[in-house]
Design an enzyme around this catalytic site. Sequence first.
Site, PDB file in Angstrom:
ATOM      1  N   ASP A 293       0.849  -1.179   0.000  1.00 20.34           N
ATOM      2  CA  ASP A 293       0.000   0.000   0.000  1.00 20.34           C
ATOM      3  C   ASP A 293       0.892   1.238   0.000  1.00 20.34           C
ATOM      4  O   ASP A 293       2.108   1.166   0.167  1.00 20.34           O
ATOM      5  CB  ASP A 293      -0.934  -0.022   1.218  1.00 20.34           C
ATOM      6  CG  ASP A 293      -2.221   0.753   0.988  1.00 20.34           C
ATOM      7  OD1 ASP A 293      -2.236   1.646   0.111  1.00 20.34           O
ATOM      8  OD2 ASP A 293      -3.211   0.477   1.680  1.00 20.34           O
ATOM      9  N   GLU A 498     -10.418   6.944   4.641  1.00 18.17           N
ATOM     10  CA  GLU A 498      -9.464   6.284   5.519  1.00 18.17           C
ATOM     11  C   GLU A 498      -9.596   6.758   6.971  1.00 18.17           C
ATOM     12  O   GLU A 498     -10.701   6.935   7.486  1.00 18.17           O
ATOM     13  CB  GLU A 498      -8.052   6.438   4.952  1.00 18.17           C
ATOM     14  CG  GLU A 498      -7.932   5.794   3.562  1.00 18.17           C
ATOM     15  CD  GLU A 498      -6.512   5.694   3.065  1.00 18.17           C
ATOM     16  OE1 GLU A 498      -5.647   5.172   3.790  1.00 18.17           O
ATOM     17  OE2 GLU A 498      -6.254   6.116   1.923  1.00 18.17           O
TER      18      GLU A 498
END
Length: 607
Positions: A293, A498
């Site tokens: 990521d 997020e």
Amino acid sequence: MTDVGEVTVMDCIYKNPKEAVEDRIQDLLQRMTVEEKIGQMTQIHRGVSSAAVVKDFFIGSVCNSAGKSGNDVMSADWAKMIDGFQTASLETRLAIPIIYGLDAVHGNNKFYGATIFPHNIGLGATRDADLARRIGSATALEVRASGAQWAFEPCVAVCKDPRWGRCFESYSENTDVVCNMTSIVSGLQGTPPEGHPAGYPFLAGRNNVVACAKHFVGDGGTEEGNNEGDTVASYEDLERIHMAPYLNCLAQGVSAVMPTYSRWNGRKLHADRFLLTEILKDKLGFKGCLVSDWAGIDKMGEPRGSNYRECVEAAINAGIDMVMVPYKYEKFITDLTSLVKSGEILMSRIDDAVERILRLKFTAGLFEHPFSDKSLLKFVGCKEHREIAREAVRKSLVLLKNGKDSEKPFLPLDRNAKRVLVAGTHADDLGFQCGGWSKTWQGQSGRITIGTTVLDAVKAIVGVETEVVYEKSPSEETLSGKDFSYAIVVVGEPPYAESRGDDPEPSIHFDGAEVIRLVAEEIPTVAILMTGRPVFLDPTVLEKVEALVAAWLPGTEGDGIADVVFGDYDFTGKLPISWFRTTEQLPLNPEADGYDPLFPFGFGLKC
């Protein structure tokens, strides 16, 4: 950098598309230097990329962030930029093309004029696997039009707690629903032929993109829904609940997998060799590319960015093949080179990583067709794609209440009413309607792109004699007029993404509940909620409204909402996640004793 001579002979096996992919991989691998191999393992941000950087460091991949500026980004301009990077890659000794990746999590959402589909939580409410596949196909065309070949989607998390800031990126709290919606992979990449080996990358052609299943594994199960937190579970539960959707993705030939930032029983997934190599690669047979990521190596250090060399060693030896650096590429390359020279990372691990990266590139056809296809620009935001998105909006709507008296349903609304009030922060705000990951990473308010708000849609569908009055926060004078047939109040959450979306008390923002209450006390009201998850609903709000609709984060096609509330289509959506009464109940488990939600998983009325 090592210069071992130019490779120009056209009969090289790796340059011949008629040769088997595995033969091409081995032919190219044995020609590569250590520097070239490590370059392939490096993914950098476009902001630090240039022709010189791509050539000098043999960069394997370039990506972009979802962005913060809010400037309009056009697909044609992006394709030109990516082609520039590609030109540089083809001028290297071995002419290995880059692959360009971006976040296209509900359409090619960064780009002005692109079709923005409902976020995954809404798609989960549809339960429609074929719709997910068609959305994948449409998204692939629009991503390809922008020059990119790789979409970092789908998110196949199973969200167990709506306090999680990425709840809207999950299709459901239910593993079977998530598994069903993984059909989007076949839309993005194309459907592999019968007999295609599970776990082996597949891409049908130039109108498709490399898909990336994420975030492996358990990201939706963290304690209290904390983003990048800890999923405390036995291996058996991790496999049964959170790993199952990946099996469906592997069966469809998903080309890439991205590990989660989060931990499993305290172990960071980016460094978990057991899960990444022994399970995903060895047991499940994944032959594609495992990509970190964003700044995943940096986030392994505590504090962030510390012990970088040790983190590189841990991640690569755990099984990560390509690292989304994204900025400090020279340090990453230097440290990885040092680790190989010292023997802390074996050359066999480097070769395995590069084989996987090359497999992804060969199966994607990049060696034969490295550049963008300008003929695809006509598909960006095209009518056909917007119709698919509108259908998705219609099917995603969940009717939670319809009439104070079950014998007298309030919906559908009369389109020939004399006077209608439209109110609420989300009634005429396309950015709020789209949510996070829309134009920018966190999303924003306003006319962020081309699309239709609820207010636009209402004005378009009502009769020519109907007066539509819009006030975001109606005045006392307006409400006391007593001459409205009904009100449509659209409220919800602000955009987020997020960790910034983590919320211990998910709720309606901007005093939206009070707006509903004030309007509903005077005018028969349907309240439409635009949220990325279930939110707290005060009992008085539920009591006062005539009808209540969960619209999730529907994207650019607000007409889909009007289609249903005015009766052209019936409600078909079912809750993809349990709707809590109070946050003290969380996390809710439909299989547990004492399960007592406000609305249960699977709930959804019809008109």
